[in-house]
Design a protein around this motif. Structure first.
Motif, PDB file in Angstrom:
ATOM      1  N   GLN A   1       2.415 -11.098  68.527  1.00  0.00           N
ATOM      2  CA  GLN A   1       3.051 -12.416  68.647  1.00  0.00           C
ATOM      3  C   GLN A   1       4.038 -12.405  69.811  1.00  0.00           C
ATOM      4  N   HIS A   3       7.356 -14.547  71.426  1.00  0.00           N
ATOM      5  CA  HIS A   3       8.403 -15.543  71.186  1.00  0.00           C
ATOM      6  C   HIS A   3       8.905 -16.033  72.538  1.00  0.00           C
ATOM      7  N   TYR A 107       0.944 -19.202  72.260  1.00  0.00           N
ATOM      8  CA  TYR A 107       2.295 -19.368  71.755  1.00  0.00           C
ATOM      9  C   TYR A 107       3.069 -20.353  72.620  1.00  0.00           C
TER      10      TYR A 107
END
Length: 118
Positions: A1, A3, A107
């Motif tokens: 992931q 951010h 993302y």
């Protein structure tokens, strides 16, 4: 992931400049491309600019070519959007996005508001 955190938005007058930053953290070593998008009130989100994480090749929407530049600092995991000669029609929430492949962006950041007054 991954951010993503955008910063640098604000209220400026037409003709002014702003630089947006997008700091990435997490699994950044797999990033293929970073992009900037924007969404004005009542409009769909649209592509602004993108940069390959490796090699640095760039692409721009026709509406911003010659006025905006995109760059990255791999050591800081940060992408920048330098916006010059801003116009009222550039007013929007600007979003940063990352992509692991050429297929899609995976993302997204929370967005930063840019308002250009005439």
């Amino acid at each position: 992931q991954v951010h993503l955190v955008e910063s640098g938005g604000g209220l400026v007058q037409a003709g002014d400049s702003l630089r947006l930053s997008c700091a990435a953290s997490g699994r950044t070593m797999y990033i293929y491309r970073m992009g900037w998008f924007r969404q004005a009130p009542g409009k769909e989100r649209e592509f602004v600019a993108a940069i390959r994480w490796s090699g640095g090749s760039t692409s721009f929407a026709d509406s911003v070519k010659g006025r905006f530049t995109i760059s990255r600092d791999n050591a800081k995991n940060t992408v920048y959007l330098q916006m010059n000669s801003l116009k009222p029609e550039d007013t929007a929430v600007y979003y940063c996005a990352s992509a692991y492949t050429i297929a899609s962006y995976d993302y997204w950041g929370q967005g930063t508001q840019v308002t250009v007054s005439s």
